[in-house]
Design a protein around this motif. Structure first.
Motif, short mmCIF file in Angstrom:
data_model
loop_
_atom_site.label_atom_id
_atom_site.label_comp_id
_atom_site.label_asym_id
_atom_site.label_seq_id
_atom_site.Cartn_x
_atom_site.Cartn_y
_atom_site.Cartn_z
N TYR A 30 0.85 -1.18 0.00
CA TYR A 30 0.00 0.00 0.00
C TYR A 30 0.89 1.24 0.00
O TYR A 30 1.85 1.31 0.77
N LYS A 32 1.19 5.66 -0.63
CA LYS A 32 0.56 6.97 -0.71
C LYS A 32 1.68 7.92 -1.12
O LYS A 32 2.71 8.00 -0.45
N ASP A 43 4.72 7.35 1.34
CA ASP A 43 4.34 6.58 2.52
C ASP A 43 4.14 5.13 2.11
O ASP A 43 3.46 4.86 1.11
N ASP A 54 -5.85 0.51 6.68
CA ASP A 54 -4.47 0.63 6.22
C ASP A 54 -3.61 1.03 7.41
O ASP A 54 -4.10 1.56 8.40
N LYS A 97 -5.71 0.44 -4.57
CA LYS A 97 -6.02 1.83 -4.25
C LYS A 97 -4.77 2.67 -4.45
O LYS A 97 -3.72 2.34 -3.93
N PHE A 99 -3.64 6.54 -3.97
CA PHE A 99 -3.99 7.85 -3.44
C PHE A 99 -2.92 8.86 -3.84
O PHE A 99 -1.74 8.59 -3.72
N MET A 101 -1.72 12.46 -2.79
CA MET A 101 -1.89 13.42 -1.71
C MET A 101 -1.21 14.71 -2.12
O MET A 101 -0.03 14.73 -2.41
#
Length: 104
Positions: A30, A32, A43, A54, A97, A99, A101
């Motif tokens: 995962y 970010k 991240d 998460d 997913k 993302f 940011m």
């Protein structure tokens, strides 16, 4: 080179070796990633689809220059892997997913 200078260099070398031996590996599925005018923030963590949670464990902050080097240095081994083994399948994954940011 005098003895004192050699001892200092040797001490720094031994500290670097000790730090290298203390590196810990962490699995990440995962990510970010965000940026502002000065840096990129990446991240890394784990996403658990069972409970939809998460958990991030690592943040890497780079300048634009080093973020670009990171991108290129990751791209090469992925291409080499695909040439050697098999193309990495990116279709119908259950939980993907991404993302972005924006840091203001």
């Amino acid at each position: 080179m005098d003895v004192g200078c050699f001892q200092t260099l040797y001490k720094k070398y031994m500290e670097m070796q000790q730090n290298e031996n203390q590196l810990k590996g962490q699995y990440a599925n995962y990510f970010k990633i965000g940026q502002n005018a000065f840096e990129f923030l990446m991240d890394f963590g784990q996403y658990y689809s069972k409970n939809g949670k998460d958990r991030f464990h690592t943040r890497i902050i780079n300048s634009q220059y080093y973020a670009n080097i990171f991108l290129k240095s990751l791209q090469e081994p992925v291409e080499r892997y695909e040439q050697t083994f098999v193309t990495i399948y990116m279709g119908e994954m259950q939980e993907v997913k991404i993302f972005i940011m924006l840091i203001k």
